[in-house]
Design a protein around this motif. Structure first.
Motif, mmCIF file in Angstrom:
data_model
loop_
_atom_site.group_PDB
_atom_site.id
_atom_site.type_symbol
_atom_site.label_atom_id
_atom_site.label_comp_id
_atom_site.label_asym_id
_atom_site.label_seq_id
_atom_site.Cartn_x
_atom_site.Cartn_y
_atom_site.Cartn_z
ATOM 1 N N PHE A 94 42.130 5.523 39.746
ATOM 2 C CA PHE A 94 42.974 6.342 40.123
ATOM 3 C C PHE A 94 42.178 7.786 40.415
ATOM 4 N N LEU A 95 41.032 8.106 40.007
ATOM 5 C CA LEU A 95 40.413 9.209 40.073
ATOM 6 C C LEU A 95 40.231 9.920 41.462
ATOM 7 N N TRP A 96 39.585 8.926 42.605
ATOM 8 C CA TRP A 96 39.602 9.712 43.694
ATOM 9 C C TRP A 96 40.840 9.877 44.383
ATOM 10 N N PRO A 97 41.730 9.230 44.268
ATOM 11 C CA PRO A 97 43.143 9.650 45.084
ATOM 12 C C PRO A 97 43.789 10.786 44.612
ATOM 13 N N ILE A 98 43.707 10.746 43.014
ATOM 14 C CA ILE A 98 44.109 12.252 42.316
ATOM 15 C C ILE A 98 43.171 13.495 42.982
ATOM 16 N N LEU A 99 41.987 13.231 42.929
ATOM 17 C CA LEU A 99 41.154 14.501 43.673
ATOM 18 C C LEU A 99 41.316 14.738 44.812
ATOM 19 N N ILE A 138 41.352 11.723 33.587
ATOM 20 C CA ILE A 138 40.111 12.552 34.376
ATOM 21 C C ILE A 138 40.530 13.098 35.234
ATOM 22 N N GLY A 139 41.183 12.508 36.310
ATOM 23 C CA GLY A 139 41.298 13.400 37.621
ATOM 24 C C GLY A 139 42.375 14.587 37.372
ATOM 25 N N LEU A 140 43.275 14.498 36.708
ATOM 26 C CA LEU A 140 44.131 15.633 36.214
ATOM 27 C C LEU A 140 43.487 16.616 35.712
ATOM 28 N N VAL A 141 42.721 16.465 34.597
ATOM 29 C CA VAL A 141 41.816 17.389 34.090
ATOM 30 C C VAL A 141 40.861 18.074 34.885
#
Length: 328
Positions: free
Chosen positions: A10-15, A67-70
């Protein structure tokens, strides 16, 4: 042996959501646009994020979310605190600079102009003891260099190293540049997205080269006692060139997608060489006589009596690209 279970990261959607949030905060003025330059200092973070995603994000969707939120939180914090952290910022407010370069001992000049998205007017100075006079609106930093005594070398360029888009924020912004007709000038122009009105009437041009870019160019070439050369690269905007009377010159053309129109003086001795006509239309006066070639508008044509003409205009079209070409 069972393979480790992988999860969709879900990293890239969050970014992507984070980029939207940062853009919104900047539009609302919460994050000053000047602080966006601090992102340049954070480029190693991209490598760290990719590595963390490969190590942990593909094994646990929870880890990818964290990771994405951080990352988004760190970026927003840095953008808000950029001045306190002494990170680079850029002045996005339009500035204006007046430039006066005295003629001094100059016997000739080499002038390099790197244009911007702002409209430009270039002309010959009248009743002036200056080599160059200019009023320049700019963003970021303006780099002006003048060196040499008898051969004066001048370079003018706007630098936006820390700005993502070269945009004219103020519609009144422009470049206004005057050059002295008292000395021969070797002129080089690197165009951009802004339009340019280049009237060289009255100047003594020893050579001229320009790369148009995407803005429209309107160029008037000067009468000169000595023969000179012009090397022109068209762009995606329209290009109009008015050729001079009582002058011999060689014009080499490379076109792209924009239209090219050449205006001839009356009773000129003209030689047209089309090496590659490209895919656009090619039109020229029926009075020009075919010397060689002629297939697909590629060949050599001359005006009647060209060989005995006092002044000769040689036009060489190396590649006309996809735009239309007309000679009138």
């Amino acid at each position: 042996m069972d393979k480790p279970k992988t999860y969709r990261s879900f990293l890239w959607p969050i970014l992507l959501i984070g980029v939207g949030v940062i853009w919104l905060l900047s539009s609302l003025g919460i994050i000053p646009s000047a602080n966006l330059a601090a992102l340049v200092s954070l480029w190693p973070l991209i490598l760290i994020v990719i590595g963390l995603d490969l190590l942990f994000g593909r094994r646990s969707w929870v880890a990818s979310v964290i990771i994405g939120l951080v990352v988004v939180a760190v970026v927003i914090f840095v953008l808000l605190a950029a001045p306190a952290l002494n990170l680079p910022a850029v002045n996005t407010t339009m500035q204006t600079r007046s430039i006066v370069e005295p003629l001094g001992e100059a016997a000739s000049a080499e002038v390099n102009l790197h244009l911007t998205s702002m409209p430009t007017r270039l002309y010959a100075l009248k009743d002036s003891q200056d080599l160059l006079r200019a009023e320049i609106d700019y963003y970021g930093n303006l780099e002006y260099i003048a060196a040499g005594e008898t051969v004066r070398r001048i370079s003018l360029e706007q630098r936006l190293d820390d700005v993502f888009l070269n945009i004219t924020f103020d519609t009144t912004a422009r470049w206004d540049i005057g050059l002295s007709p008292a000395v021969p000038v070797d002129l080089s122009i690197d165009g951009a997205s802004g339009s340019a009105d280049i009237d060289l009437t009255g100047l003594e041009i020893s050579s001229l080269s320009f790369d148009q870019g995407s803005g429209s160019f309107n160029v008037t070439l000067p009468m000169n006692p000595n023969e000179y050369t012009v090397n022109a690269i068209g762009g995606s905007g329209s290009l109009k060139i008015k050729l001079p009377e009582q002058t011999s010159l060689t014009l080499r053309l490379d076109g792209q997608s924009g239209s090219i129109r050449l205006q001839l003086p009356k009773n000129a001795g003209v030689r047209l060489e089309v090496i590659d006509a490209g895919s656009g239309g090619v039109n020229f006066p029926a009075s020009l006589e075919l010397v060689s070639g002629g297939e697909d508008k590629e060949g050599i044509w001359q005006s009647p009596g060209y060989e005995n003409a006092v002044y000769k205009l040689i036009i060489i079209c190396d590649d006309l690209g996809s735009g239309s070409f007309s000679l009138r």
